[in-house]
Every structure is written in C-alpha cells, then in structure tokens.
Design a protein around this motif. Sequence first.
Motif, PDB file in Angstrom:
ATOM      1  N   VAL A   1       0.790  -1.218   0.000  1.00 21.48           N
ATOM      2  CA  VAL A   1       0.000   0.000   0.000  1.00 21.48           C
ATOM      3  C   VAL A   1       0.826   1.273   0.000  1.00 21.48           C
ATOM      4  CG1 VAL A   1      -1.474   1.348   1.528  1.00 21.48           C
ATOM      5  CG2 VAL A   1      -2.154  -0.917   0.849  1.00 21.48           C
TER       6      VAL A   1
ATOM      7  N   GLN B   1      -3.249   4.707  -4.197  1.00 18.94           N
ATOM      8  CA  GLN B   1      -4.578   4.173  -4.459  1.00 18.94           C
ATOM      9  C   GLN B   1      -4.976   4.293  -5.918  1.00 18.94           C
ATOM     10  OE1 GLN B   1      -7.919   4.982  -2.059  1.00 18.94           O
ATOM     11  NE2 GLN B   1      -6.796   4.872  -0.131  1.00 18.94           N
TER      12      GLN B   1
ATOM     13  N   PHE C   1      -6.241   1.082  -8.095  1.00 23.42           N
ATOM     14  CA  PHE C   1      -7.532   0.942  -8.761  1.00 23.42           C
ATOM     15  C   PHE C   1      -7.380   0.880 -10.271  1.00 23.42           C
ATOM     16  CE2 PHE C   1     -10.963   0.945  -5.664  1.00 23.42           C
ATOM     17  CZ  PHE C   1     -10.276   1.232  -4.500  1.00 23.42           C
TER      18      PHE C   1
ATOM     19  N   ILE D   1      -6.619  -2.586 -11.082  1.00 22.63           N
ATOM     20  CA  ILE D   1      -7.818  -3.428 -11.066  1.00 22.63           C
ATOM     21  C   ILE D   1      -8.505  -3.357 -12.425  1.00 22.63           C
ATOM     22  CG2 ILE D   1     -10.161  -3.660 -10.133  1.00 22.63           C
ATOM     23  CD1 ILE D   1      -9.125  -2.938  -7.430  1.00 22.63           C
TER      24      ILE D   1
ATOM     25  N   ASP E   1      -7.253 -10.974  -8.873  1.00 24.12           N
ATOM     26  CA  ASP E   1      -7.418 -11.525  -7.525  1.00 24.12           C
ATOM     27  C   ASP E   1      -6.557 -10.748  -6.538  1.00 24.12           C
ATOM     28  OD1 ASP E   1      -7.607 -15.079  -8.427  1.00 24.12           O
ATOM     29  OD2 ASP E   1      -9.089 -13.465  -8.489  1.00 24.12           O
TER      30      ASP E   1
ATOM     31  N   CYS F   1      -7.874  -7.044  -6.063  1.00 26.40           N
ATOM     32  CA  CYS F   1      -9.170  -6.987  -5.373  1.00 26.40           C
ATOM     33  C   CYS F   1      -9.051  -7.430  -3.921  1.00 26.40           C
ATOM     34  CB  CYS F   1     -10.205  -7.849  -6.099  1.00 26.40           C
ATOM     35  SG  CYS F   1     -10.742  -7.112  -7.651  1.00 26.40           S
ATOM     36  N   GLN F   2      -8.243  -8.433  -3.695  1.00 26.46           N
ATOM     37  CA  GLN F   2      -8.035  -8.891  -2.317  1.00 26.46           C
ATOM     38  C   GLN F   2      -7.411  -7.772  -1.501  1.00 26.46           C
ATOM     39  OE1 GLN F   2      -7.497 -12.754  -0.694  1.00 26.46           O
ATOM     40  NE2 GLN F   2      -8.200 -11.192   0.718  1.00 26.46           N
TER      41      GLN F   2
ATOM     42  N   VAL G   1      -7.748  -4.504  -1.934  1.00 28.91           N
ATOM     43  CA  VAL G   1      -8.767  -3.505  -1.591  1.00 28.91           C
ATOM     44  C   VAL G   1      -9.695  -4.056  -0.513  1.00 28.91           C
ATOM     45  CG1 VAL G   1     -10.717  -2.172  -2.454  1.00 28.91           C
ATOM     46  CG2 VAL G   1      -8.674  -2.414  -3.847  1.00 28.91           C
ATOM     47  N   ALA G   2     -10.044  -5.330  -0.635  1.00 26.30           N
ATOM     48  CA  ALA G   2     -10.916  -5.943   0.367  1.00 26.30           C
ATOM     49  C   ALA G   2     -10.266  -5.879   1.745  1.00 26.30           C
ATOM     50  CB  ALA G   2     -11.233  -7.380  -0.007  1.00 26.30           C
TER      51      ALA G   2
ATOM     52  N   MET H   1      -8.193  -3.640   2.745  1.00 31.90           N
ATOM     53  CA  MET H   1      -8.244  -2.264   3.224  1.00 31.90           C
ATOM     54  C   MET H   1      -9.627  -1.962   3.794  1.00 31.90           C
ATOM     55  SD  MET H   1      -6.492  -0.647  -0.064  1.00 31.90           S
ATOM     56  CE  MET H   1      -5.429   0.705   0.094  1.00 31.90           C
ATOM     57  N   ILE H   2     -10.644  -2.483   3.142  1.00 27.85           N
ATOM     58  CA  ILE H   2     -12.000  -2.251   3.643  1.00 27.85           C
ATOM     59  C   ILE H   2     -12.164  -2.946   4.986  1.00 27.85           C
ATOM     60  CG2 ILE H   2     -14.437  -2.652   3.242  1.00 27.85           C
ATOM     61  CD1 ILE H   2     -13.859  -2.722   0.287  1.00 27.85           C
ATOM     62  N   LYS H   3     -11.763  -4.198   5.028  1.00 28.09           N
ATOM     63  CA  LYS H   3     -11.960  -4.986   6.242  1.00 28.09           C
ATOM     64  C   LYS H   3     -11.268  -4.354   7.433  1.00 28.09           C
ATOM     65  CE  LYS H   3     -10.784  -9.157   4.432  1.00 28.09           C
ATOM     66  NZ  LYS H   3     -10.702 -10.639   4.367  1.00 28.09           N
ATOM     67  N   GLY H   4     -10.106  -3.827   7.190  1.00 29.48           N
ATOM     68  CA  GLY H   4      -9.331  -3.289   8.298  1.00 29.48           C
ATOM     69  C   GLY H   4      -9.856  -1.967   8.810  1.00 29.48           C
TER      70      GLY H   4
END
Lengths: 163, 457
Positions: free
Chosen positions: A88, A93, A97, A100, A113, A116-117, A119-120, A122-125
């Motif tokens: 990161v 960013q 993107f 992606i 994969d 996207c993983q 970004v996922a 980053m969202i989850k955290g």
Amino acid sequence: MASSRKITLRSSDGESFEVEEAVAVESQTIKHMIEDDCADNAIPLPNVTSKILAKVIEYCKKHVDASKAEDRVNDEDLKAWDAAFIKVDQVDQATLFDLILAANYLNIKSLLDLTCQTVADMIKGNLFPVRNEWLNFTFSIANRELVLVCLTEWVAHRRLFCS
Amino acid sequence: MATAFAFGIHRSTLASPPPPPPLSLSLCGAQIGEIYSRMDALPDAIIQYILSYVDNARDIAVCNCVSKRWKDSLPYIRRLYFPRNSFENNAGRDNPDDVVWRMISSIVRLDELVVYCPFSSAGLASWLSLVSSSLQRLELRMDNLAEQQPCLETPSKLDCIDAAKDLESLKLWGVLMTCVPKWDIFPKLKNLEIVGARLEGPALSSAIQACPNLTSLLLLGCEGVRSVSIDLPLLEHCKLDFYGLGNCSLSLTSPKIESLEVQGCSWIRVRETNCLRNLSISNNSGRVYMVDFGKLAALEFLSIRGIQWCWDAVSKMLKWASEVKHLYMKVEFTGDFEALQPFPEVDLVDFFNSHPKLQKFDVHGAMFAALCQKNSLKNIDTGFTIPCLEEVAITVRSPLNAEQKMGTLESLLKYGKNLKTMVIKILQMKSSHSSADDFFDEICRFAYMNRKIVRIE
C-alpha cells in the motif's frame, strides 16, 4: 525451447512495449487477439496508460519466470513478491484501482485476484465497529426509516473519519 | 513429565480455533474516504468481486449499509465467517441462530461457512437446509467437549452435518464423538480435520467410513482412542495426534499415502508404502514397540522421536528407510520393557553405507552417542565416503564418551566430502564435572579449526 516471439503492446498514451509472447498471453484478452490473428503490428490497448502497462508487464513477467521449470520459484517466495508488488505505501490508491481496471480489461485473473483482495483487506481493516443491533436488522431492511437511520449514522461517522 | 505434542500444539489452546489473521492495514480517515469514492467508480461486477473477499459477518453487516450498490453486491459473497464473539452483548434480542439464518438466506450461493460462535443443532439444521446444494466447505466450533451426556440433543449437531451432502472439506473443533454419528456418505469429502476431540473407537471408525474418498485426514489432540483402523483408498496426507498414554494402535491401509505423521501410538502397521515420501513417528508419553511398514522405497524424509522406542522398532525403521535423504532422530532411550536403556552401539560405517542418499542428518543426544566406529575404520578400504551428506545437526547433552564423540565428529568431516554445514548444539551438560568443560573446549577447538563448515549454537 519455447518460441520467443516478441509482441508489441501500445499503451493509450502512445508508448510501445515489446514483450515475449509467453508474457503477453498471461492476458487472456491479448491471447485471444493473437489467436484471432490481430497481432501482426502492435496491439493497441486504449484503456491502459503506459504507467500501468509497465506495472502489468512487470507482474506478468515475474509470474511467467516463476513457473519455468529450471528456476522454479517457491510458492511462498512468489507470494512475498506479490505482497511487495502491491504494498500500500508503494502503490498509491490511484495506481491500485487502475491496476484493477487493467487486470479486468486484459483478463489477467491472478492480478485481478491480488488487487481486489488488497482492496478488500483495506475495507476490512477499516470498517468502524458495528453496534450489535445492526447484525440483527441488516438483511431484513424493508423499513425505509431504518435505512435512513443507518445511513445517517454512517454518514456522520464518515464525516468524523474523513475530516 | 510435560507432554508437549510433537506438532508443537498445547492442549489448552486446542479447544478453540485460532483467531483470524490480524488485519494488517490501518488507514486514516481521508484514505478510507478515498477508497469508498474510488470503489464507486468501478463497475458493479468488480465491486461484487472485491466484496466477495469480505467474509466476516460483522464486516458484511456494515458493508450492507454503505451504499445500495454495495448492498446489492453482498448476495454474491461466497464465504461467510462468524467469529466467536459475533453475538456477545446481544442482550437476548434476536436468537443468534436466526440472525445467521437470515444472513445465509440472502446469499445466492454459499461455498463456505465458518461458525465459531455458539449455536444449536436446530440452528445448524436450518442453515444447512438452505445451502446443502452449494456448500463445499464447512468449519464449526462444536464446543461440546464439556458435555457429560453427549447424546442429549437429537438429532445431535454431528448428525445434522449429514445434510450437506456435497461437502469437500469439513473441519470440526472441540468435538465430542462418543456416539456413532448418523452420517450416510459424503462422496465428495476430500479433507477432514478434527481438532481437540474426545472420541471413541467405533464412533471414529464409522465417521471415517462415511468419507471413503478422503485424500487428507487430520486428527489433532484427540483423546480416548485406543485402537484405530483406517482403510481409505485415496488418502494421501495423514496427520494423527493421539493424546493420552501413548499406547494407541494404528493400522492404515492407503496405498496412495504420501505423507504420514503420527504421535502417540505404540503399535503401527502401514502395509502399502510405495508412495510414502514423508514419515514422522513420535511418542512423547509411551513406548513405541511395534512398527510394520514394509519396504519404504520412496521415502525421502524420516523422523523418529520419543522418549522410548524398542530397539527392534528403531533398527527396522532405519533398515527400511534406506533411500532416505533427510533423517531426524531424537529418541532418548531404548528398552523393551519399562526400564529405560541406553542405545547399543551403531557402527558409523555401516550406518552411512546403508543410507547412501542421506543429505540432511539431525541426530540428538543419546542416538548420537551411540554412533561409533567400532574399529572398522582401521580396516576399511579407502573407498568409504559419505557422498551426499550436506547438512548435519547434532545435539550433545553429556560429556560421557567424549573421545568417541569427537571421533564421530571428525569422521563425519573427513568422509563427508560434500558436507556444507555442521551445527553442534550443546544442551545442559548433565555433569558439572570438569570433564564437561574439557569436552566443551574440545568441541570449540574442533569448530574453530573447521570454522567454514562447523558452528556451535
């Protein structure tokens, strides 16, 4: 020895990149273009800038090299390389993107994969803590007022975070 | 005597599954805002793809409220995970089983379900009736080890699992399996893992019989098994860890077995071993007295560990593993009965001649002490070498027979033409005699004179 035919890829901003066919066909899109015999001259990629195309080629080259029999790279080493590639602080960013979108357009599943993983993750955290009541009434929201309550709270929380 | 498992897992931590990996990325508010905006600019299909990586139920609940596009993407999630504390502070509002049901029912096609929070068998039955046609992987914290009367709930949680006929992978934590589970057949089940269980022989055998196509079987921290017979034609990887007195009997018939690890057995029979490449046998609480493997023609890695092995068992293993490339030996004592005996002498030349492909050799304490030359080197023709040996790790624990040990070290160096590293670990010298210091000095001198290859830890 595999054919080392070179393919030329042209980015949206007019820059040309010469790559080995084995690397180019990591992209299913390019592979189909070659099979359909559209690749005599340079393959134009109007959706991909030179900056992003360079990174995509770097990724594909590493993965092609990693699977060559003589120099078989350990799965874990490759994963470590992927992690460093997409890290990161090193990839801003915008680039992430754009990668992606490029991976999607060029149809490179492993790169899609990976991005996207990321970004996922980053969202989850960074999802703010859920009030436990939410677990109960999410997925059954038919009530418009409830939706507004959720959204208002969420927007307020976003303001707090994004100011 | 502390009984740590061969695999390094302590029983106290086995009752609960491991916590999920820590979330590694922590961003500031502006960055989070940026992510949300950028995601808005992506096509629906990619938003769905990104969100399909979000599997934690709480995260999904939040994503559901971010925007309509996100909410519309969530039915395409493939994996759902309920951490242990999902319903803490719930204040008895909604039944957790119902909340889980509601989340599952909104998903189009669920491949994997992981539930670590408490649930009832009725709840489990209701969830599986929703996803039985698509569910491939199921992981449950059964959490009923403490129950005294196991067959209280009918059907039991174990019985309910039978509804997921297309399962490919099943992992269960903290299981009480004293009654035979009412399982028909899981034809697609390839991977079965049971961690932290109290089992009884017939129940375990019958559970395994319901999974005839298993390729991978893992039983860790399992208590209560005395004897188990496994007959699985497609099994390739098997890891068994039996907790207790170390006197289990194991009979395994799996002609395709490639990798086998066993802890806690004293009697082991594995007849067909043509594909076996990795074998690890250890017993921290009992005595290994019978092993029957047949010729281990494909074996590359062998590890034998434990407090006590009968000499017959040790010598047979070493004889069969003639093609082995990596050998790890850490058995403390031999002896056919209760009395712990030291090892008989093993001739160094014979040992290396019968394991000509050996590349890596780890030998500890008592077994290292048993290696000696028995004067054979004086009579040997100059053709003796240890051709493939590249790495040696030796653990020394006592200064007894120092001269013999030094001789062995020197021979390894002299005849191991391709030796690259030798690591000598010196542990708690048993004697505070000056002989310990002398021995230590000798080893240091040896290491110094051969410092390109030898090092001390």
